[in-house]
Structure formats: C-alpha cells, structure tokens
Design a protein around this motif. Structure first.
Motif, PDB file in Angstrom:
ATOM      1  N   ALA A 136      21.656  26.480  23.318  1.00 21.35           N
ATOM      2  CA  ALA A 136      21.841  26.819  24.731  1.00 21.35           C
ATOM      3  C   ALA A 136      23.272  27.234  25.019  1.00 21.35           C
ATOM      4  O   ALA A 136      23.544  28.071  25.870  1.00 21.35           O
ATOM      5  N   SER A 137      24.225  26.655  24.282  1.00 23.85           N
ATOM      6  CA  SER A 137      25.643  26.922  24.521  1.00 23.85           C
ATOM      7  C   SER A 137      26.186  27.892  23.481  1.00 23.85           C
ATOM      8  O   SER A 137      25.735  27.916  22.331  1.00 23.85           O
ATOM      9  N   SER A 138      27.173  28.686  23.881  1.00 22.60           N
ATOM     10  CA  SER A 138      27.808  29.625  22.961  1.00 22.60           C
ATOM     11  C   SER A 138      29.080  29.044  22.367  1.00 22.60           C
ATOM     12  O   SER A 138      29.798  29.728  21.632  1.00 22.60           O
ATOM     13  N   THR A 139      29.377  27.782  22.661  1.00 18.97           N
ATOM     14  CA  THR A 139      30.612  27.158  22.190  1.00 18.97           C
ATOM     15  C   THR A 139      30.706  27.172  20.675  1.00 18.97           C
ATOM     16  O   THR A 139      31.781  27.405  20.112  1.00 18.97           O
ATOM     17  N   PHE A 140      29.575  26.941  19.998  1.00 19.49           N
ATOM     18  CA  PHE A 140      29.569  26.913  18.535  1.00 19.49           C
ATOM     19  C   PHE A 140      30.017  28.258  17.966  1.00 19.49           C
ATOM     20  O   PHE A 140      30.892  28.328  17.106  1.00 19.49           O
ATOM     21  N   ALA A 141      29.432  29.338  18.464  1.00 16.87           N
ATOM     22  CA  ALA A 141      29.777  30.667  17.984  1.00 16.87           C
ATOM     23  C   ALA A 141      31.202  31.037  18.363  1.00 16.87           C
ATOM     24  O   ALA A 141      31.929  31.646  17.566  1.00 16.87           O
ATOM     25  N   ALA A 148      35.355  22.818  18.546  1.00 15.63           N
ATOM     26  CA  ALA A 148      34.347  22.383  17.577  1.00 15.63           C
ATOM     27  C   ALA A 148      34.110  20.881  17.690  1.00 15.63           C
ATOM     28  O   ALA A 148      32.967  20.410  17.650  1.00 15.63           O
ATOM     29  N   TYR A 149      35.186  20.118  17.855  1.00 10.77           N
ATOM     30  CA  TYR A 149      35.051  18.659  17.955  1.00 10.77           C
ATOM     31  C   TYR A 149      34.337  18.264  19.248  1.00 10.77           C
ATOM     32  O   TYR A 149      33.459  17.397  19.247  1.00 10.77           O
ATOM     33  N   VAL A 150      34.714  18.904  20.371  1.00 10.94           N
ATOM     34  CA  VAL A 150      34.089  18.589  21.664  1.00 10.94           C
ATOM     35  C   VAL A 150      32.602  18.916  21.631  1.00 10.94           C
ATOM     36  O   VAL A 150      31.759  18.139  22.101  1.00 10.94           O
ATOM     37  N   TYR A 151      32.260  20.077  21.051  1.00  7.99           N
ATOM     38  CA  TYR A 151      30.851  20.466  20.984  1.00  7.99           C
ATOM     39  C   TYR A 151      30.075  19.516  20.081  1.00  7.99           C
ATOM     40  O   TYR A 151      28.893  19.240  20.319  1.00  7.99           O
ATOM     41  N   LEU A 162      32.199  19.809  11.888  1.00 12.73           N
ATOM     42  CA  LEU A 162      33.241  18.952  11.330  1.00 12.73           C
ATOM     43  C   LEU A 162      34.159  19.746  10.409  1.00 12.73           C
ATOM     44  O   LEU A 162      35.384  19.579  10.432  1.00 12.73           O
ATOM     45  N   ILE A 163      33.574  20.626   9.607  1.00  9.99           N
ATOM     46  CA  ILE A 163      34.381  21.465   8.711  1.00  9.99           C
ATOM     47  C   ILE A 163      35.256  22.415   9.520  1.00  9.99           C
ATOM     48  O   ILE A 163      36.453  22.574   9.244  1.00  9.99           O
ATOM     49  N   MET A 164      34.656  23.052  10.546  1.00 11.07           N
ATOM     50  CA  MET A 164      35.413  23.973  11.392  1.00 11.07           C
ATOM     51  C   MET A 164      36.573  23.259  12.085  1.00 11.07           C
ATOM     52  O   MET A 164      37.703  23.760  12.130  1.00 11.07           O
TER      53      MET A 164
END
Length: 243
Positions: A54-59, A112-115, A222-224
C-alpha cells in the motif's frame, strides 16, 4: 636546523595524510557501489511485490540508495582529482558533497527502519484486501501477476490461509469456472487445478503468504537500513582527516 626539521616533518605529515585520504576515498567509492548495488538488488528482487504494498516508502528507500550510491561513486572520482591536485577549494567542495551524501543515505536508512516497524500492520490490512478485491479483475493484470508470483515463490496460498479466497470477487465470479483457489496456489500448476483445495494439491502454509512476505521484506529493509546508515557513518571520518 630545527626549522629544516620542522619543514621536513610537515612535508611527511602532508604525504601521510594525502595517502590516508586516498585510502578513505577508495572505501567511500566502494561503499557507494555497495549502497547502489543494494538499492538495485532490492528493486529487482522484489519488483513484482511492489504492486501488493500500500505504501511506496519501501521503493522510495531503494531509489534513494541508488541515487546516493551513484553520487558517491561520482564524488569519489572527483575526490581523487582533488587529492592529487592538493587544492584546498576542491577538497572543501568534495567534503561538502560527502556531507550531502551522508544526509541522503541517512534518510534512506531511517526510512527503511521506520517502514520496517509498520510493515506487519500494513500487510495485514492491505494484502487480504488486494487478494479478495483486485485479483483477476479487468485492469488489474499487474496485481494478478504479483499475487500469482507471490504464491508460487513462497509456496503459500491466501493472505492468512487458503480460506481467504472464499471471499474473493474472482472466486465468486463465473470466470473462476468452479475454482476454490487460483491455480497459482497449486503445487503443480495445471489448468483449473484450483478446483481442488486438498493439502496434497495446494500449498497450505501456517500463517499464509503474509508471514512469508513479511519476513522477505523485513530482511531487505534491515539490509537497506544497515547499509545506508553504516556507509553514511563511515563517510564522516573522511572530512575529519581533510581538515
């Protein structure tokens, strides 16, 4: 005589710092390549799953890492030139760019950590809805492909279990042709194999696809985060040497 020794000592220190900066700049360049590689790997490895989120934060985190990594590599080449020429102004500009890159990578790592913290809740809310309301519908081909790949890659069926498909718009429609689950749930895919939901025919995994996808995305996040924040912190030591 003492003046001569002091000048000689200053020259020695200058050469020492110069080569030390070369070493650090090399590690900056390698770090930039690593950051960009992680960003690209993340997008390529899970590109089909973006449609499910649903969120684009990852990308966005991955794209920021790619941008920052590329900028680090370019800045690294500029740094080599600045060190060779020994121009204070060039070194100042070089370290200013490193500071900017540090902030960009830090932002990507924090995102990345927040998501990562809210990943589980988002999947629980969105994945079931995606499967039941969007699968195999007109104009939703990209989502259908993503869900099919998800179930085959992770050997799972349904968001929490195969029973989730009982409420699917697709399964309840005539297009399903009597299927109780999509064919992508089958261990061996054949035409209309989804008509039979026996454990010998389809994947019945405890926790469903949510558990598998959550673990997959969490590992990438976690890696990111670690690479972004780790390389960003490493870069702070370079400017200290330069000044």
């Amino acid at each position: 005589m003492s003046h001569f020794n002091k000048a000689e000592q200053d020259d020695w220190m200058t050469v020492y710092l110069k080569y030390l900066l070369f070493v650090f700049n090399f590690f900056f360049w390698v770090g930039g390549a690593a950051v960009m590689a992680v960003g690209i790997w993340t997008l390529v490895e899970k590109s089909d799953y973006l449609n499910i989120l649903a969120s684009s934060t990852f990308a966005v985190s991955a794209y920021i890492l790619i941008f920052a990594g590329g900028l680090v590599m370019i800045t690294g080449f500029l740094g080599f030139c600045a060190i060779i020429r020994e121009q204070r102004s060039c070194l100042s500009a070089y370290f200013s760019m490193l500071l900017l890159i540090f902030l960009i990578e830090l932002v990507a790592g924090v995102l990345a950590y927040v998501y990562y913290q809210r990943l589980s809740e988002e999947l629980k809310q969105h994945l079931t809805q995606t499967l039941t309301e969007n699968y195999a519908l007109p104009g939703k081909t990209h989502i259908t492909h993503s869900v099919d790949r998800l179930q085959q890659d992770f050997k799972c069926c349904g968001s929490n279990s195969s029973a989730d498909w009982q409420h699917s718009v697709y399964i309840l429609s005539v297009e399903a042709s009597g299927r109780v689950v999509p064919d992508s749930c089958c261990k061996t895919i054949t035409f209309k194999c989804g008509k039979r939901d026996h454990p010998s025919n389809i994947y019945k995994v405890e926790g469903g696809c949510i558990t598998k996808l959550e673990q997959f995305l969490a590992d990438h996040l976690l890696i990111m985060g670690a690479v972004g924040i780790g390389v960003a912190c490493l870069q702070t030591s370079g400017p200290v040497l330069g000044f």
